[in-house]
Scaffold this active site. Structure first.
Site: not given
Ligand code: BGC
Length: 761
Positions: A287
């Site tokens: 993530d």
């Molecule tokens: C979130 C994810 C997301 C990623 C990219 C993160 O902060 O937890 O769900 O896919 O950002 O945008």
């Protein structure tokens, strides 16, 4: 001329490693990837593990990638997100294909979690439709629109089970139940990938956040998770596994720790469970900066956490560049091996191969497609149907709803004319300007036939400090210049002239979603006051609650004659709401997350295990498992939702009383529509395992069917149960059903009372 000289070697190299027939089998892919990797330097291999975002769009962390263009040209970028449109994506891809030494194309990703530009209801809402065909269709449309805009790798579905509505991200998932969550996970992966990644209108799906993110302690985002392995395997893992079984291409690791080790560096999770037990063969992406965040978790410095992540089985590093900046050093120092790097690089290249990028790196960048495929009338029609199907009727005294298309209606509340709050949280590719407001929806559906008096009545919140926190992505809470009293008075004046009042209250979109946890999930005080004042007028009162989470709306439930839960229902919210209010669509949604009476009951869910001192009904009993101040029962249970008509359940029949490991049992029930409207019902089947080697829930959902029954008609609904449906993970984590007695319950919600017994030999 200079540019051509630069481009030619890259093109020639890429052409030399063009697959003969992409997708023609694993051995072809292996041969192709082996050949390509034999040409790669260690730096280029590490470059494939780097995922960047150049900024510009909505970001979810404080770090943004820098020098993206030169990194692409240097072969230091494997994938990119936050770039949209065929023109821009093509330009960026050109940098990789024509200006990097080996010309390896990049992956283009995005969060397309409830529609691309045609925004569908947020996922918790979509789940409430219990309609797998519909959910798959919304994902298919999202893929078609996203790929038309150059995006072919989706960071969706989010399948984190959550039993804690304080957690803002409960809105992004399917709710509390592993069985339903698994069906939805499958439907979404299927919708995005359509079993064929080589098509230019399908996209690679990412199941996230692996794992257990929805169980963050106290509902506070990114918080610690600690649970038994039994609970992980039985209650929280099933939807991730279902996505893997459905062939999901990518898995995203979660921010939280799992059993003491952050997920992004957790070898047990990412390798032992995901790959060795479940057979996942795609790639794992972190993530947003979750590798770097392991420093704060106390796992060491950037070099140490990056090595930990790679060795755990994480293949691509989102934004943080720990891999890019430290893996070479770790290799020199023997902290990671070349084989570790090769394995991750291979998995990323395989994803590119599966997507057909080595055949044509520009296959998703067709300038003619956006106008043809995005936000079409046809897609919006699905969005309108989907939105209507997600709404859950919680109360309808004296059949107040549906309203007649005549007379005078006072339409009041801060969410009536609030275009910025219709799409729902985390719709970064949606555009609020396309959203239909509630006010517009009423006008569209009833035109001149109803005299609609509009008043705002209250702000979403009167607190400017709170509003500032919510408004980070644009104005969602706008505080009126008028005093709260003046606003309420205007609403009361409208109510007094009206035959019926419809109050649209609830949350601004950013009150749920990432980093939007709350300890108080009731309506903000100014909205409570509005509902109280409206109720006092004595006019029939419909309360529409728009939110991204279950809320503690007991008081509003008492005051309202009708209560409708609407979520943030996407681009067609206003039209769909009017369709439901005026009976053009008879609501059929059912809750997929329990609504608590108060926050003290959280975590709350229907699949409770018994205690040794079970509570006795609703009443407090000394020395039983209950509270002094509130009953154990929720405000609204899982699976609950009314219709404008009524359904009566009768004749629950099992075709045999004993099941063996090799046969099946048919459970049938007859459901009669005894009311005055045609309607759909979600018929739910729950099972209790009466005696087992571990404590099990008192009932668990094991089947459901959404059926349309014309008024006056009866439908026989038949379920099939096999021993496998009764299997669970035991203390040694083996998975099987245990022989013994079972009770099956069938009905319209998780309190279903019609029951029958059978045994498993
Ligand atoms: C979130 C994810 C997301 C990623 C990219 C993160 O902060 O937890 O769900 O896919 O950002 O945008």
């Amino acid at each position: 001329m200079k540019k051509l000289i630069f481009i030619l070697p890259a093109l020639l190299l890429l052409m030399s490693c063009q697959p003969k027939e992409s997708g023609s089998g694993k051995s072809d892919m292996d041969a192709f990837v082996n050949d390509l990797m034999s040409k790669m330097t260690i730096q280029e291999k590490i470059g494939q593990l780097n995922l960047v975002t150049p900024g510009g769009g909505i970001l979810t962390g404080s770090v943004v990638s820098t020098d993206v263009e030169s990194k692409i040209k240097n072969g230091q970028v494997g994938g990119i997100f936050g770039v949209y449109g065929p023109e821009k994506t093509r330009q960026a891809q050109k940098l990789a294909v024509e200006e990097s030494r080996l010309g390896i194309p990049m992956l283009f990703g995005s969060d397309v979690i409830h529609g691309y530009k045609t925004t569908f209801p947020l996922p918790l809402g979509l789940a409430s439709s219990w309609d797998m065909e519909l959910i798959e269709k919304t994902a298919q449309i999202a893929a078609k629109e996203a790929t038309a805009d150059g995006i072919f790798w989706n960071f969706s579905p989010m399948v984190d089970i959550s039993r804690d509505p304080r957690w803002g991200r409960i809105s992004e998932g399917s709710g509390e139940d592993p069985y339903l969550g698994s069906q939805i996970a499958r439907a979404m992966v299927k919708g995005y990938q359509q079993d064929d990644l080589t098509r230019s209108n399908t996209m690679m799906s990412t199941v996230k956040h692996f794992a257990l993110y929805g169980a963050s302690e106290a509902g506070r985002d990114y918080n610690t998770v600690d649970m038994s392995r039994l609970r992980m395997f039985n209650d929280y893992f099933p939807p991730y596994k279902a996505a893997v079984d459905e062939g999901v291409g990518c898995v995203m690791s979660s921010f939280n720790d799992v059993d003491g080790v952050p997920a992004s560096g957790n070898k047990w999770l990412l390798t032992d469970v995901l790959r060795n037990q479940w057979g996942f063969d795609g790639f794992v992406v972190s993530d947003y900066t979750s590798v770097n965040e392991m420093i704060a978790h106390g796992m060491g410095d950037l070099q140490a956490v990056s090595a930990l992540a790679l060795k755990a089985g994480l293949d691509m590093d989102m934004v943080g560049e720990g891999f890019l900046t430290t893996l070479e050093k770790s290799l020199e120092e023997g902290k990671v091996s070349e084989a570790d790097i090769n394995l991750a690089c291979r998995r990323v290249l395989e994803a590119k191969y599966k997507l057909g990028l080595f055949d044509d790196p520009y296959r998703y960048f067709d300038d003619a497609r956006p106008a043809k495929d995005i936000l079409t009338a046809e897609n919006r029609k699905v969005a309108r149907e989907a939105a209507a199907r997600t709404m859950v009727l919680l109360k309808n005294e004296e059949q107040l709803l549906p309203l007649k298309k005549s007379g005078t209606i006072a339409l009041v509340g801060p969410l009536v004319d609030s275009r910025n709050n219709m799409l729902g949280t985390w719709a970064p590719t949606g555009e609020t300007r396309y959203a239909v407001t509630v006010k517009e929806g009423f006008e569209n559906v009833v035109g001149e036939s109803v005299n609609v008096l509009y008043a705002r009545g209250a702000n979403i919140s009167d607190d400017p400090e709170f509003a500032a926190k919510i408004n980070v992505f644009g104005p969602k809470i706008e505080i009126d210049e008028r005093s709260p009293e003046a606003m309420i008075n205007e609403a009361l004046a409208a109510a007094k002239k009206a035959d019926v009042v419809v109050a649209v209250v609830g949350e601004a979109t950013e009150m749920t979603g990432e980093s939007s946890s709350l300890t108080d999930i009731s309506l903000p005080e100014c909205q409570k006051k509005l509902v109280r004042a409206l109720a006092k007028t004595g006019k029939p009162l419909v309360v529409v609650n728009m939110s991204g989470r279950p809320m503690t709306i007991g008081e509003e439930n008492e005051l309202a004659d009708a209560l409708l839960q609407v979520w943030h229902a996407g681009v067609e919210t206003g039209n769909a709401l009017a369709d439901v209010i005026f009976g053009d669509y008879n609501p059929s949604g059912k809750l997929t997350a329990t609504f608590p009476r108060n926050v003290g009951q959280i975590p709350i869910y229907y699949a409770l295990r018994n205690t040794g001192r079970p509570q006795d009904g609703e009443q407090f009993t000394k020395f039983k498992s209950n509270y002094l101040d509130v009953s154990n029962t929720p405000l609204f249970p899982f699976g609950y939702g009314l219709s404008y008509t009524r359904f009566e359940y009768k004749e629950l029949v099992l075709d045999k009383s004993t099941l063996t490991n090799t046969d099946e049992i048919k459970v049938s029930v007859s459901v009669t529509n005894t009311g005055n409207f045609d309607g759909e019902e979600v018929v739910q089947l729950y099972v209790r395992d009466e005696v087992a080697s571990i404590t099990l829930p008192l009932r668990e959902l094991k089947g459901f069917q959404k059926v349309f029954i014309p008024k006056g008609d009866t439908k026989e609904v038949v379920f099939t149960l096999r021993a496998g449906d009764l299997a669970f993970y035991h203390s040694d984590l083996s998975f099987s059903a245990e022989p013994g007695e079972f009770t099956v319950f069938v009905g319209g919600d998780s309190n279903a009372s019609l029951s029958a017994k059978f045994s498993l030999e």
